[in-house]
Design a protein around this motif. Structure first.
Motif, PDB file in Angstrom:
ATOM      1  N   ILE A  28       0.834  -1.202   0.000  1.00  0.00           N
ATOM      2  CA  ILE A  28       0.000   0.000   0.000  1.00  0.00           C
ATOM      3  C   ILE A  28       0.866   1.248   0.000  1.00  0.00           C
ATOM      4  O   ILE A  28       0.614   2.199  -0.748  1.00  0.00           O
ATOM      5  CB  ILE A  28      -0.965  -0.021   1.207  1.00  0.00           C
ATOM      6  N   ALA A  61       1.055   4.075  -2.928  1.00  0.00           N
ATOM      7  CA  ALA A  61       0.783   5.482  -2.612  1.00  0.00           C
ATOM      8  C   ALA A  61       1.920   6.384  -3.078  1.00  0.00           C
ATOM      9  O   ALA A  61       1.690   7.452  -3.659  1.00  0.00           O
ATOM     10  CB  ALA A  61       0.543   5.644  -1.112  1.00  0.00           C
ATOM     11  N   GLY A  99       1.844   6.573  -6.832  1.00  0.00           N
ATOM     12  CA  GLY A  99       0.756   7.455  -7.246  1.00  0.00           C
ATOM     13  C   GLY A  99       1.116   8.923  -7.105  1.00  0.00           C
ATOM     14  O   GLY A  99       0.810   9.737  -7.978  1.00  0.00           O
ATOM     15  N   ALA A 100       1.773   9.264  -6.009  1.00  0.00           N
ATOM     16  CA  ALA A 100       2.181  10.655  -5.794  1.00  0.00           C
ATOM     17  C   ALA A 100       3.220  11.089  -6.826  1.00  0.00           C
ATOM     18  O   ALA A 100       3.138  12.182  -7.384  1.00  0.00           O
ATOM     19  CB  ALA A 100       2.733  10.817  -4.380  1.00  0.00           C
ATOM     20  N   GLN A 141      -8.500   8.390 -10.805  1.00  0.00           N
ATOM     21  CA  GLN A 141      -7.650   8.542  -9.618  1.00  0.00           C
ATOM     22  C   GLN A 141      -8.336   9.414  -8.570  1.00  0.00           C
ATOM     23  O   GLN A 141      -8.361   9.073  -7.381  1.00  0.00           O
ATOM     24  CB  GLN A 141      -6.312   9.177 -10.004  1.00  0.00           C
ATOM     25  N   GLY A 161      -9.769   7.969  -4.999  1.00  0.00           N
ATOM     26  CA  GLY A 161      -9.240   8.552  -3.770  1.00  0.00           C
ATOM     27  C   GLY A 161     -10.332   9.120  -2.895  1.00  0.00           C
ATOM     28  O   GLY A 161     -10.325   8.963  -1.675  1.00  0.00           O
ATOM     29  N   SER A 175     -12.252   6.135  -1.348  1.00  0.00           N
ATOM     30  CA  SER A 175     -11.465   5.475  -0.301  1.00  0.00           C
ATOM     31  C   SER A 175     -11.417   6.306   0.968  1.00  0.00           C
ATOM     32  O   SER A 175     -11.478   5.771   2.068  1.00  0.00           O
ATOM     33  CB  SER A 175     -10.036   5.217  -0.789  1.00  0.00           C
TER      34      SER A 175
END
Length: 120
Positions: A48, A52, A55-56, A88, A92, A95
């Motif tokens: 995870i 993350a 993704g950033a 995305q 987000g 979530s």
């Protein structure tokens, strides 16, 4: 925006065309992500965290690229990028508001859920 299944089909077609080309950027960039997501994961904190961070980094690089004067050349390219960015943002938002998720900061589930948000 279109149904998420339409996005997946659009992305699949782009990936197939990419695999036939000489650069294979979609396959190379997404390959590491597929190692985590294709097996049904992520299913542990390290996966995870890695996703993350990826993704950033991706968001930062995409924003920089879109800042260029001639970032995209065709409406089809714009459609692929717009649908991916929308997915995305939407994922987000979902979530962050899902009931039952444990908040890392407070050790309890969040009390809010974004209104009108559908699961992808």
């Amino acid at each position: 925006m279109a149904d998420s299944h339409d996005w997946v089909e659009l992305w699949r077609r782009v990936a197939e065309a990419d695999a036939q080309g000489s650069r294979r950027l979609v396959g190379d960039v997404c390959g590491g992500l597929d190692l985590v997501t294709d097996s049904g994961g992520p299913d542990d904190p390290d996966e995870i965290i890695a996703l993350a961070i990826a993704g950033a980094k991706s968001a930062e690089a995409t924003a920089a690229g879109l800042g260029l004067e001639r970032a995209l050349y065709t409406p089809q390219q714009a459609a692929v990028v717009a649908s991916a960015l929308y997915a995305q943002i939407e994922r987000g938002r979902i979530s962050a508001g899902e009931p039952g998720r444990v908040s890392a900061c407070h050790g309890r589930a969040p009390r809010h859920r974004a209104a009108g948000v559908q699961r992808l």
